[in-house]
Write an enzyme that holds these catalytic residues in place. Sequence first.
Site, PDB file in Angstrom:
ATOM      1  N   ASN A 199      11.203  -6.003   4.164  1.00 61.93           N
ATOM      2  CA  ASN A 199      10.809  -4.708   4.469  1.00 61.93           C
ATOM      3  C   ASN A 199       9.495  -4.615   5.571  1.00 61.93           C
ATOM      4  O   ASN A 199       8.284  -4.987   5.076  1.00 61.93           O
ATOM      5  CB  ASN A 199      10.206  -3.822   3.074  1.00 61.93           C
ATOM      6  CG  ASN A 199       9.663  -2.656   3.243  1.00 61.93           C
ATOM      7  OD1 ASN A 199       9.930  -1.897   4.195  1.00 61.93           O
ATOM      8  ND2 ASN A 199       9.136  -2.121   2.135  1.00 61.93           N
ATOM      9  N   HIS A 216      10.935   3.480  -2.666  1.00 59.60           N
ATOM     10  CA  HIS A 216       9.835   2.463  -2.379  1.00 59.60           C
ATOM     11  C   HIS A 216       8.541   3.248  -3.196  1.00 59.60           C
ATOM     12  O   HIS A 216       8.473   4.473  -2.751  1.00 59.60           O
ATOM     13  CB  HIS A 216       9.741   2.171  -0.924  1.00 59.60           C
ATOM     14  CG  HIS A 216       8.424   1.140  -0.922  1.00 59.60           C
ATOM     15  ND1 HIS A 216       7.411   1.319  -1.037  1.00 59.60           N
ATOM     16  CD2 HIS A 216       8.953  -0.384  -0.842  1.00 59.60           C
ATOM     17  CE1 HIS A 216       6.862  -0.223  -0.971  1.00 59.60           C
ATOM     18  NE2 HIS A 216       7.750  -1.183  -0.735  1.00 59.60           N
ATOM     19  N   GLU A 237       9.348  -3.860  -8.360  1.00 62.38           N
ATOM     20  CA  GLU A 237       8.225  -4.013  -7.596  1.00 62.38           C
ATOM     21  C   GLU A 237       7.090  -3.423  -8.436  1.00 62.38           C
ATOM     22  O   GLU A 237       6.635  -2.133  -8.160  1.00 62.38           O
ATOM     23  CB  GLU A 237       8.089  -3.330  -6.210  1.00 62.38           C
ATOM     24  CG  GLU A 237       9.373  -3.837  -5.389  1.00 62.38           C
ATOM     25  CD  GLU A 237       8.935  -3.608  -3.677  1.00 62.38           C
ATOM     26  OE1 GLU A 237       8.991  -4.714  -3.080  1.00 62.38           O
ATOM     27  OE2 GLU A 237       8.709  -2.544  -3.361  1.00 62.38           O
ATOM     28  N   GLY A 296       1.115  -5.924  -1.644  1.00 61.50           N
ATOM     29  CA  GLY A 296       0.449  -6.208  -0.646  1.00 61.50           C
ATOM     30  C   GLY A 296      -0.981  -6.512  -1.126  1.00 61.50           C
ATOM     31  O   GLY A 296      -2.132  -6.548  -0.364  1.00 61.50           O
ATOM     32  N   SER A 349       3.955  -9.099  -2.979  1.00 59.23           N
ATOM     33  CA  SER A 349       3.149 -10.507  -2.583  1.00 59.23           C
ATOM     34  C   SER A 349       4.069 -11.694  -2.480  1.00 59.23           C
ATOM     35  O   SER A 349       3.631 -12.756  -2.961  1.00 59.23           O
ATOM     36  CB  SER A 349       1.876 -10.543  -3.519  1.00 59.23           C
ATOM     37  OG  SER A 349       1.007  -9.502  -3.285  1.00 59.23           O
TER      38      SER A 349
HETATM   39  P1  PGA Z   1       4.478  -7.220  -0.145  1.00 61.81           P
HETATM   40  O1  PGA Z   1       5.315  -5.839   0.039  1.00 61.81           O
HETATM   41  O2  PGA Z   1       5.346  -8.359   0.004  1.00 61.81           O
HETATM   42  O3  PGA Z   1       3.623  -7.120   1.264  1.00 61.81           O
HETATM   43  O4  PGA Z   1       3.385  -7.220  -1.354  1.00 61.81           O
HETATM   44  C1  PGA Z   1       6.623  -5.706  -0.792  1.00 61.81           C
HETATM   45  C2  PGA Z   1       7.120  -4.515  -0.789  1.00 61.81           C
HETATM   46  O5  PGA Z   1       6.259  -3.217  -0.632  1.00 61.81           O
HETATM   47  O6  PGA Z   1       8.383  -4.146  -0.501  1.00 61.81           O
END
Ligand code: PGA
Length: 253
Positions: free
Chosen positions: A10, A96, A168, A174, A214
Amino acid sequence: MPRRRVVVGNWKMNPATVHEAAELAVRVREATAGIAGVELAVAPPYVAIPAVSEALDGAHLRVCAQDVHEDPKGAHTAAVPATMLRGLVTQVIVGHSEVRRESGDDDARVNAKLRRALEVGLEPIVCVGEELDLRRTGRAEDFVRGQVRAAFQGINADGAEHVAIAYEPIWAIGTGVPATGGDAQATIAAIREEVRALYGDTVADALPILYGGSVSGATIGEFAGQSDIDGALVGGASLDAEDFARIARSVAS
Ligand code: PGA
């Protein structure tokens, strides 16, 4: 029958130009060449979709949209209809947490988007996940089961078998701090039980459920070996072609 394994990058709004997105696509194509046993896709911002598709042409990577509008057409400034995405992408992310937060999408709207995507033949990846406060109270599993029930409202088994789910946890996105493999496995097993209650064994045993939050080449090992986790939805690490390839290899093996 073993479940499909899936890794989706993504890209969010990270490539700043169409050119940057196309260059990243080329790097990802090269880094992932020859990786078998896992379905790979990347999700660029809408306007970069044609350039990314061209850069990936004939490769082993599919292109995914990051969102879709629930109405067929109409007065929705800045929105993109599902029929315009069909033919450009095969998959679309729905629900999302960033879209839920920034656009105010509630469970009913996520459900409407999911139905719309299925109606036009797109394969949705529907995201669910709890806030940290909720996890601390021990109610995370009930909450995500509720999100799953709401997302699939009115969708029959023929539709559900074209859907993937991404769990998630919002606090892991993030932040560089993923869930533990054990917690993610337990929550994803609960999600699978919810799918089983809704649709029975055939759909529940086949539907891919991904972990996101993450995930990187360094953290994927926590998740790749878990019995109910079929892959990953990857944000930050998907911008690094080599790291994305490491994740793909780990999920494939
Ligand atoms: P991230 O995001 O891997 O940067 O934590 C995952 C996502 O939002 O799909």
